[in-house]
Design a protein around this motif. Structure first.
Motif, PDB file in Angstrom:
ATOM      1  N   THR A 166       0.617  -1.148  -0.117  1.00 39.53           N
ATOM      2  CA  THR A 166       0.089   0.169  -0.126  1.00 39.53           C
ATOM      3  C   THR A 166       0.879   1.106  -0.060  1.00 39.53           C
ATOM      4  OG1 THR A 166      -1.660  -1.036   1.115  1.00 39.53           O
ATOM      5  CG2 THR A 166      -1.801   1.141   1.229  1.00 39.53           C
ATOM      6  N   GLY A 167       0.554   2.098  -1.051  1.00 37.94           N
ATOM      7  CA  GLY A 167       1.389   3.440  -0.924  1.00 37.94           C
ATOM      8  C   GLY A 167       2.578   3.382  -1.911  1.00 37.94           C
ATOM      9  N   THR A 168       2.737   2.141  -2.657  1.00 34.57           N
ATOM     10  CA  THR A 168       4.041   2.018  -3.288  1.00 34.57           C
ATOM     11  C   THR A 168       3.536   1.779  -4.710  1.00 34.57           C
ATOM     12  OG1 THR A 168       4.401  -0.521  -2.977  1.00 34.57           O
ATOM     13  CG2 THR A 168       5.201   0.778  -1.236  1.00 34.57           C
ATOM     14  N   THR A 169       4.363   1.843  -5.746  1.00 37.72           N
ATOM     15  CA  THR A 169       4.197   1.678  -7.194  1.00 37.72           C
ATOM     16  C   THR A 169       4.693   0.201  -7.439  1.00 37.72           C
ATOM     17  OG1 THR A 169       4.098   4.018  -7.679  1.00 37.72           O
ATOM     18  CG2 THR A 169       4.503   2.409  -9.467  1.00 37.72           C
ATOM     19  N   VAL A 170       3.832  -0.626  -7.806  1.00 41.10           N
ATOM     20  CA  VAL A 170       4.478  -1.762  -8.142  1.00 41.10           C
ATOM     21  C   VAL A 170       4.325  -2.089  -9.787  1.00 41.10           C
ATOM     22  CG1 VAL A 170       4.130  -2.974  -6.106  1.00 41.10           C
ATOM     23  CG2 VAL A 170       2.291  -3.167  -7.700  1.00 41.10           C
ATOM     24  N   THR A 171       5.266  -3.034 -10.308  1.00 42.73           N
ATOM     25  CA  THR A 171       5.224  -3.130 -11.731  1.00 42.73           C
ATOM     26  C   THR A 171       4.351  -4.466 -12.062  1.00 42.73           C
ATOM     27  OG1 THR A 171       7.188  -4.545 -11.751  1.00 42.73           O
ATOM     28  CG2 THR A 171       7.654  -2.322 -12.128  1.00 42.73           C
ATOM     29  N   PRO A 172       4.007  -4.562 -13.295  1.00 44.96           N
ATOM     30  CA  PRO A 172       3.061  -5.882 -13.546  1.00 44.96           C
ATOM     31  C   PRO A 172       4.162  -7.134 -13.179  1.00 44.96           C
ATOM     32  CG  PRO A 172       2.938  -4.385 -15.438  1.00 44.96           C
ATOM     33  CD  PRO A 172       4.113  -3.651 -14.443  1.00 44.96           C
ATOM     34  N   ASN A 173       5.450  -7.278 -13.541  1.00 45.55           N
ATOM     35  CA  ASN A 173       6.248  -8.194 -13.206  1.00 45.55           C
ATOM     36  C   ASN A 173       6.068  -8.517 -11.443  1.00 45.55           C
ATOM     37  OD1 ASN A 173       6.954  -8.979 -15.750  1.00 45.55           O
ATOM     38  ND2 ASN A 173       9.022  -8.270 -15.369  1.00 45.55           N
ATOM     39  N   GLN A 174       6.139  -7.490 -11.062  1.00 46.89           N
ATOM     40  CA  GLN A 174       6.135  -7.604  -9.356  1.00 46.89           C
ATOM     41  C   GLN A 174       5.107  -8.104  -9.029  1.00 46.89           C
ATOM     42  OE1 GLN A 174       7.386  -3.512  -8.423  1.00 46.89           O
ATOM     43  NE2 GLN A 174       9.333  -4.243  -7.616  1.00 46.89           N
ATOM     44  N   ILE A 175       3.619  -7.608  -9.621  1.00 48.26           N
ATOM     45  CA  ILE A 175       2.475  -8.240  -9.093  1.00 48.26           C
ATOM     46  C   ILE A 175       2.539  -9.855  -9.435  1.00 48.26           C
ATOM     47  CG2 ILE A 175       0.005  -8.347  -9.830  1.00 48.26           C
ATOM     48  CD1 ILE A 175       0.157  -5.250 -10.152  1.00 48.26           C
ATOM     49  N   GLU A 176       3.017  -9.852 -10.581  1.00 46.48           N
ATOM     50  CA  GLU A 176       3.028 -11.270 -11.090  1.00 46.48           C
ATOM     51  C   GLU A 176       3.800 -12.369 -10.002  1.00 46.48           C
ATOM     52  OE1 GLU A 176       4.148 -14.557 -14.634  1.00 46.48           O
ATOM     53  OE2 GLU A 176       4.383 -12.325 -15.135  1.00 46.48           O
ATOM     54  N   PHE A 177       4.895 -11.746  -9.576  1.00 43.58           N
ATOM     55  CA  PHE A 177       5.659 -12.469  -8.900  1.00 43.58           C
ATOM     56  C   PHE A 177       4.829 -12.460  -7.395  1.00 43.58           C
ATOM     57  CE2 PHE A 177       8.774 -12.423  -5.208  1.00 43.58           C
ATOM     58  CZ  PHE A 177       9.819 -13.355  -5.886  1.00 43.58           C
ATOM     59  N   ILE A 178       4.293 -11.534  -6.834  1.00 43.22           N
ATOM     60  CA  ILE A 178       3.491 -11.598  -5.565  1.00 43.22           C
ATOM     61  C   ILE A 178       2.398 -12.513  -5.602  1.00 43.22           C
ATOM     62  CG2 ILE A 178       1.787 -10.528  -4.052  1.00 43.22           C
ATOM     63  CD1 ILE A 178       3.293  -7.861  -4.538  1.00 43.22           C
ATOM     64  N   ASP A 179       1.812 -12.627  -6.861  1.00 50.16           N
ATOM     65  CA  ASP A 179       0.845 -13.928  -6.838  1.00 50.16           C
ATOM     66  C   ASP A 179       1.376 -15.147  -6.940  1.00 50.16           C
ATOM     67  OD1 ASP A 179      -1.207 -12.259  -7.260  1.00 50.16           O
ATOM     68  OD2 ASP A 179      -1.029 -11.982  -9.471  1.00 50.16           O
ATOM     69  N   LEU A 180       2.499 -15.399  -7.314  1.00 51.60           N
ATOM     70  CA  LEU A 180       3.450 -16.909  -7.411  1.00 51.60           C
ATOM     71  C   LEU A 180       3.696 -17.079  -5.784  1.00 51.60           C
ATOM     72  CD1 LEU A 180       5.788 -16.705 -10.419  1.00 51.60           C
ATOM     73  CD2 LEU A 180       3.816 -18.246 -10.259  1.00 51.60           C
ATOM     74  N   VAL A 181       4.217 -16.159  -5.152  1.00 54.17           N
ATOM     75  CA  VAL A 181       4.424 -16.212  -3.733  1.00 54.17           C
ATOM     76  C   VAL A 181       3.226 -16.611  -2.956  1.00 54.17           C
ATOM     77  CG1 VAL A 181       5.289 -15.063  -1.539  1.00 54.17           C
ATOM     78  CG2 VAL A 181       6.433 -14.922  -3.772  1.00 54.17           C
ATOM     79  N   VAL A 182       2.036 -15.881  -3.038  1.00 52.35           N
ATOM     80  CA  VAL A 182       0.986 -16.045  -2.414  1.00 52.35           C
ATOM     81  C   VAL A 182       0.480 -17.936  -2.751  1.00 52.35           C
ATOM     82  CG1 VAL A 182      -1.718 -15.765  -2.397  1.00 52.35           C
ATOM     83  CG2 VAL A 182       0.197 -13.761  -2.276  1.00 52.35           C
ATOM     84  N   GLN A 183       0.554 -18.022  -4.200  1.00 55.96           N
ATOM     85  CA  GLN A 183       0.095 -19.430  -4.469  1.00 55.96           C
ATOM     86  C   GLN A 183       0.980 -20.394  -3.637  1.00 55.96           C
ATOM     87  OE1 GLN A 183      -2.513 -20.369  -6.176  1.00 55.96           O
ATOM     88  NE2 GLN A 183      -2.050 -22.336  -6.090  1.00 55.96           N
ATOM     89  N   TYR A 184       2.340 -20.107  -3.523  1.00 58.09           N
ATOM     90  CA  TYR A 184       3.256 -21.223  -3.194  1.00 58.09           C
ATOM     91  C   TYR A 184       2.682 -21.253  -1.584  1.00 58.09           C
ATOM     92  CZ  TYR A 184       7.525 -23.622  -2.013  1.00 58.09           C
ATOM     93  OH  TYR A 184       8.591 -24.417  -1.476  1.00 58.09           O
ATOM     94  N   LEU A 185       2.627 -20.282  -0.951  1.00 53.53           N
ATOM     95  CA  LEU A 185       2.484 -20.102   0.433  1.00 53.53           C
ATOM     96  C   LEU A 185       0.966 -21.017   0.735  1.00 53.53           C
ATOM     97  CD1 LEU A 185       3.625 -16.723   1.618  1.00 53.53           C
ATOM     98  CD2 LEU A 185       4.794 -19.004   2.243  1.00 53.53           C
ATOM     99  N   THR A 186       0.069 -20.589  -0.079  1.00 53.02           N
ATOM    100  CA  THR A 186      -1.215 -21.161   0.106  1.00 53.02           C
ATOM    101  C   THR A 186      -1.114 -22.832   0.235  1.00 53.02           C
ATOM    102  OG1 THR A 186      -2.293 -19.431  -0.981  1.00 53.02           O
ATOM    103  CG2 THR A 186      -3.410 -21.439  -0.973  1.00 53.02           C
ATOM    104  N   GLU A 187      -0.374 -23.285  -0.715  1.00 47.51           N
ATOM    105  CA  GLU A 187      -0.162 -24.756  -1.190  1.00 47.51           C
ATOM    106  C   GLU A 187       0.778 -25.413  -0.055  1.00 47.51           C
ATOM    107  OE1 GLU A 187       0.983 -25.116  -4.940  1.00 47.51           O
ATOM    108  OE2 GLU A 187      -0.867 -24.634  -5.767  1.00 47.51           O
ATOM    109  N   ASN A 188       1.966 -24.708   0.374  1.00 51.70           N
ATOM    110  CA  ASN A 188       3.053 -25.101   1.142  1.00 51.70           C
ATOM    111  C   ASN A 188       3.141 -24.598   2.683  1.00 51.70           C
ATOM    112  OD1 ASN A 188       4.497 -27.038  -1.013  1.00 51.70           O
ATOM    113  ND2 ASN A 188       4.239 -24.701  -2.085  1.00 51.70           N
TER     114      ASN A 188
END
Length: 224
Positions: A166-188
């Motif tokens: 919140t309050g920061t600027t993120v790039t599309p690549n960073q958003i995709e990266f975050i989604d991958l981390v969220v998915q990994y943590l959800t599963e593992n």
């Protein structure tokens, strides 16, 4: 009993009944598991319809041979860690609504009572004190071990990342990266920082975690 799920007492033990009906439950079965099943099902036998009770006759004759000692150094008695993980995962998934387990999945602080309940669940899943202590040591804590089996609540992970950026600027690549981390943590449930050096995280940034310092700091926190 599976056909009598309409009876509340049988429905309450349906997960155990269905597990016992399969072959996998009986692999490396322990005395503790059999005793737990006996206690939970003994009161339900009377509920089986009389016409469906099959009488089983046995006619075994014991034969005693000459006693010999056999040394099997590579054979470990009882359940090994891999089997324990599988059985614990099945049991915990079947009881995922348990309050202590929900707190763990939502990354909420655990009380001493929560830890006792979680350890009790592992015992009920067939874990011996030795296996449970080994799991704690290898995973650096009971909570780490269990969350690696059941995963992290997806909304919890997403909310934490949302607050973090919140309050920061993120790039599309960073958003995709975050989604991958969220998915990994959800599963593992947990993630070692070095995992960010590997695919699919490096598929987004060749620099891996060096190129995503914000995500790395959150990943370290989420594993604590």
């Amino acid at each position: 009993m599976e056909e009598q799920e309409s009876i509340p007492a049988i429905k309450a033990q349906m997960v155990l009944i269905q597990s016992i009906a399969g072959e996998e439950w009986w692999e490396d079965v322990t005395i503790a598991m059999l005793e737990n099943a006996r206690k939970k099902l003994r009161a339900l036998v009377k509920l089986i319809e009389k016409g469906k009770k099959n009488v089983v006759y046995t006619d075994f004759e014991d034969e005693l041979g000459i006693e010999t000692t056999v040394d099997l150094p590579e054979v470990v008695a009882g359940m090994n860690m891999a089997k324990f993980r599988d059985k614990a995962r099945q049991f915990l998934k079947a009881h995922e609504s348990h309050l202590s387990l929900q707190r763990l999945r939502r990354n909420q602080p655990l009380t001493a009572a929560d830890l006792s309940e979680l350890e009790r669940m592992l015992v009920e899943a067939g874990g011996s004190p030795e296996l449970i202590n080994q799991a704690k040591e290898q995973s650096h804590g009971l909570g780490f071990f269990i969350r690696a089996l059941v995963g992290l609540d997806r909304e919890t992970a997403k909310q934490a990342f949302s607050e973090f950026i919140t309050g920061t600027t993120v790039t599309p690549n960073q958003i995709e990266f975050i989604d991958l981390v969220v998915q990994y943590l959800t599963e593992n449930g947990v993630m070692e920082p070095d995992r960010l050096y590997e695919s699919p995280f490096t598929d987004i940034s060749r620099r891996g975690r060096k190129g995503c310092s914000r995500q790395r700091r959150w990943t370290n926190w989420s594993a604590c």
